[in-house]
Design an enzyme around this catalytic site. Structure first.
Site: not given
Ligand code: GLN
Length: 244
Positions: A98, A199
Site C-alpha cells: 500500500c 493488507h
Molecule cells: N496513504 C495512502 C493512500 O491513502 C496509503 C494508505 C495505506 O497504506 N493503507 O492511498
C-alpha cells in the site's frame, strides 16, 4: 555439517509504515523460517538510517497514512535509494504494501504536492478526491514456480496507481478495486520488486505467498512443507470475505 539456511529481512520504517498491523508480515516470515529450522535475521531502518545493499534477502515496507508517507518519502530518496537499487539489481526481493508500494513508484501526488518515490517500480500514484478504495479484495496472480494463484486481503487507499510499460501488474482483480478501481489490475511487479495494495496483513492470510517470497529470496530454495491447517483456514476466510 552445512550451515542451516538463513533469511535476512530488512524492515523499512517499521514504526511509521505499519498500518493495519502490516508488521504481521514480518512475524509470518520469521515463524515460517524458524518452524523449518532455518535462521531468521531482522534488521530495521528508520528515518535517517542508511541500509546495507547486501545485508538482506528481502527489503520490506508496509502501509502508512499520507502524513507518515511524507516523512518517509524524502528520507527514502536521501538515505536508501542507492542501496535499494543495487539490492534489487542483485535479485533481492523488495516488497511494498500500500503506502510502501506507492513509494516504490516514481511519485505520489496529493493535493498540490508531489512526494518523490524511488522509481524501482514504473508506476505513479495520484491521490483522488473521490471515495477511498476500501474493502476485501481477491486477485489472481501468475508467479513463476508458484503452485497457487489467489491472494486475498483488504485494501484501503485514497491513491490511484497507474502502471507504466516496464511494470507488470501483480495480478488481475477478482473482487475489489485494485490499483485504481478501473483497469482491473492490482499491484505491480518488476523483476524482484513487488508492490501490492493488499493488507490483511498480506502474508498471514496468504501463507503460500510468504513461502514463495522466502524461496525466491533464497534463490529458489525448496522449502519443507508445514502443517498449514490454520493458515489455510485464514486464507479461506479471506477469500470468503472477498466474496469468492
Ligand atoms: N496513504 C495512502 C493512500 O491513502 C496509503 C494508505 C495505506 O497504506 N493503507 O492511498
Amino acid at each position: 555439517m552445512s550451515e542451516p539456511e538463513r533469511l535476512r529481512v530488512c524492515a523499512l520504517y517499521p514504526d511509521l509504515m505499519n498500518i493495519y498491523a502490516d508488521r504481521g508480515n514480518l512475524l509470518m516470515l520469521r515463524h515460517r523460517c524458524q518452524w523449518r529450522g532455518m535462521g531468521f535475521e531482522l534488521t530495521g531502518a528508520g528515518i535517517g538510517e542508511p541500509i546495507d545493499a547486501d545485508g538482506a534477502d528481502i527489503y520490506y515496507m508496509g502501509g502508512g497514512q499520507d502524513r507518515d508517507q511524507e516523512l518517509c518519502a524524502a528520507d527514502l530518496v536521501a538515505h536508501k535509494l542507492e542501496a535499494l537499487r543495487s539490492a534489487a539489481a542483485r535479485g533481492a526481493i523488495v516488497l511494498g504494501v500500500c503506502g510502501g508500494y506507492q513509494l516504490l513508484g516514481h511519485d505520489y501526488q496529493l493535493g498540490g504536492r508531489v512526494l518523490p518515490g524511488i522509481g524501482l517500480l514504473d508506476v505513479r500514484t495520484v491521490r483522488s478526491e473521490g471515495a477511498r478504495l476500501t474493502g476485501n479484495v481477491a486477485i489472481e496472480v501468475d508467479l513463476p514456480h508458484a503452485h497457487e494463484r489467489v491472494l486475498a486481503g483488504f485494501e484501503n487507499h485514497g491513491g490511484r496507481t497507474q502502471l507504466g510499460e516496464r511494470a507488470s501488474p501483480l495480478g488481475r482483480v477478482l473482487r475489489g478495486h485494485g490499483n485504481n478501481g478501473s483497469d482491473g489490475y492490482e499491484g505491480a511487479r518488476q523483476g524482484t520488486v513487488i508492490g501490492t495494495y493488499l493488507h490483511g496483513p498480506l502474508l498471514p492470510k496468504n501463507s503460500w505467498f510468504a513461502d514463495w517470497l522466502i524461496s525466491s529470496a533464497l534463490g529458489g530454495l525448496a522449502l519443507d512443507p508445514l502443517d498449514d491447517e490454520l493458515e489455510e483456514m485464514a486464507h479461506a476466510a479471506a477469500r470468503v470475505a472477498a466474496g469468492l
